[in-house]
Design a protein around this motif. Structure first.
Motif, short mmCIF file in Angstrom:
data_model
loop_
_atom_site.label_atom_id
_atom_site.label_comp_id
_atom_site.label_asym_id
_atom_site.label_seq_id
_atom_site.Cartn_x
_atom_site.Cartn_y
_atom_site.Cartn_z
N ALA A 99 0.87 -1.18 0.00
CA ALA A 99 0.00 0.00 0.00
C ALA A 99 0.91 1.23 0.00
CB ALA A 99 -0.91 0.01 1.22
N TRP A 100 0.87 1.99 -1.08
CA TRP A 100 1.61 3.24 -1.15
C TRP A 100 1.02 4.17 -0.11
CZ3 TRP A 100 5.91 4.24 -3.83
CH2 TRP A 100 6.32 5.58 -3.93
N HIS A 101 1.87 4.85 0.68
CA HIS A 101 1.30 5.74 1.69
C HIS A 101 2.17 6.98 1.88
CE1 HIS A 101 3.85 2.75 3.74
NE2 HIS A 101 4.06 3.64 4.70
N THR A 102 1.46 8.08 2.16
CA THR A 102 2.09 9.36 2.47
C THR A 102 1.47 9.91 3.74
OG1 THR A 102 0.52 10.65 1.16
CG2 THR A 102 2.51 9.88 0.02
N MET A 103 2.24 10.75 4.44
CA MET A 103 1.76 11.35 5.67
C MET A 103 2.10 12.82 5.69
SD MET A 103 2.98 8.04 6.23
CE MET A 103 4.62 8.27 6.85
N GLN A 104 1.16 13.63 6.20
CA GLN A 104 1.40 15.05 6.50
C GLN A 104 1.02 15.27 7.94
OE1 GLN A 104 -0.39 17.20 2.93
NE2 GLN A 104 1.31 18.51 3.57
N TYR A 105 1.80 16.11 8.63
CA TYR A 105 1.70 16.25 10.07
C TYR A 105 1.41 17.68 10.50
CZ TYR A 105 4.54 12.02 9.59
OH TYR A 105 5.02 10.79 9.23
N SER A 106 0.69 17.84 11.61
CA SER A 106 0.70 19.13 12.28
C SER A 106 2.08 19.24 12.93
CB SER A 106 -0.41 19.21 13.35
OG SER A 106 -0.18 18.27 14.38
N HIS A 107 2.54 20.46 13.18
CA HIS A 107 3.90 20.64 13.70
C HIS A 107 4.10 19.91 15.03
CE1 HIS A 107 7.79 22.27 14.61
NE2 HIS A 107 7.33 22.74 15.75
N THR A 108 3.05 19.81 15.82
CA THR A 108 3.17 19.16 17.13
C THR A 108 2.97 17.65 17.08
OG1 THR A 108 0.82 19.53 17.56
CG2 THR A 108 2.37 21.24 18.33
N ALA A 109 2.79 17.09 15.89
CA ALA A 109 2.49 15.66 15.78
C ALA A 109 3.68 14.80 16.16
CB ALA A 109 2.04 15.32 14.36
N VAL A 110 3.36 13.73 16.88
CA VAL A 110 4.31 12.66 17.15
C VAL A 110 3.66 11.39 16.61
CG1 VAL A 110 5.53 11.32 18.91
CG2 VAL A 110 5.21 13.79 19.21
N GLN A 111 4.29 10.79 15.62
CA GLN A 111 3.77 9.56 15.03
C GLN A 111 4.52 8.36 15.60
OE1 GLN A 111 2.79 8.34 10.61
NE2 GLN A 111 5.00 8.30 10.94
N LEU A 112 3.77 7.44 16.17
CA LEU A 112 4.31 6.18 16.67
C LEU A 112 3.97 5.11 15.64
CD1 LEU A 112 5.56 4.48 18.98
CD2 LEU A 112 3.23 4.27 19.89
#
Length: 140
Positions: A100-113
């Motif tokens: 599955a091709w995937h992309t992510m965009q974050y808010s500045h305060t985001a922490v992705q686990l």
């Protein structure tokens, strides 16, 4: 070739109360994870203008969790199905299957686990979108 479900949201238990805080867990028979976790990593302080990801995995399954902030995840499957998910609750995760091709965009305060089913291997990544699309044609 193994078949996997399409990306889907996973709801983790939310234990606690507003006056003491919360904990979410996944363990033993109640574990909502569809695989045994072999690797854990996290991303943070990503500028909002940056799109990360831009790849697919050949074997690795993942669950993405917004431990803090907001993450917008776009997935694309071999049949061309595109889904957009907004993660902003730390007791919710997104299952991302292999291929599955995937992309992510974050808010500045985001922490992705990220919980992953495989240890890191550079050979597990498809990083070129055109090569990814060509791989689909071969399987059609």
């Amino acid at each position: 070739m193994a078949t996997y479900p399409a990306p889907y949201l996973i709801q983790f238990p939310k234990l606690g109360a507003p006056d003491i805080g919360y904990i979410s867990v996944g363990e033993s028979a109640q574990d909502p994870l569809p695989f045994a976790v072999q690797r854990v990593f996290w991303t943070y302080y990503t500028p909002e203008s940056i799109v990360r990801g831009r790849h697919a995995h050949l074997r690795t399954e993942q669950v993405l969790i917004a431990a803090a902030g907001r993450i917008t995840v776009t997935t694309e499957l071999a049949d061309g199905t595109i889904q957009i998910f907004r993660l902003e609750d730390p007791n919710q995760g997104l299952y991302v299957p292999p291929c599955a091709w995937h992309t992510m965009q974050y808010s500045h305060t985001a922490v992705q686990l990220v919980l992953a089913s495989q240890p890191y291997s550079a050979d597990d990544y498809i990083r070129d979108y055109d090569a990814f699309r060509e791989r689909w044609k071969q399987r059609a």
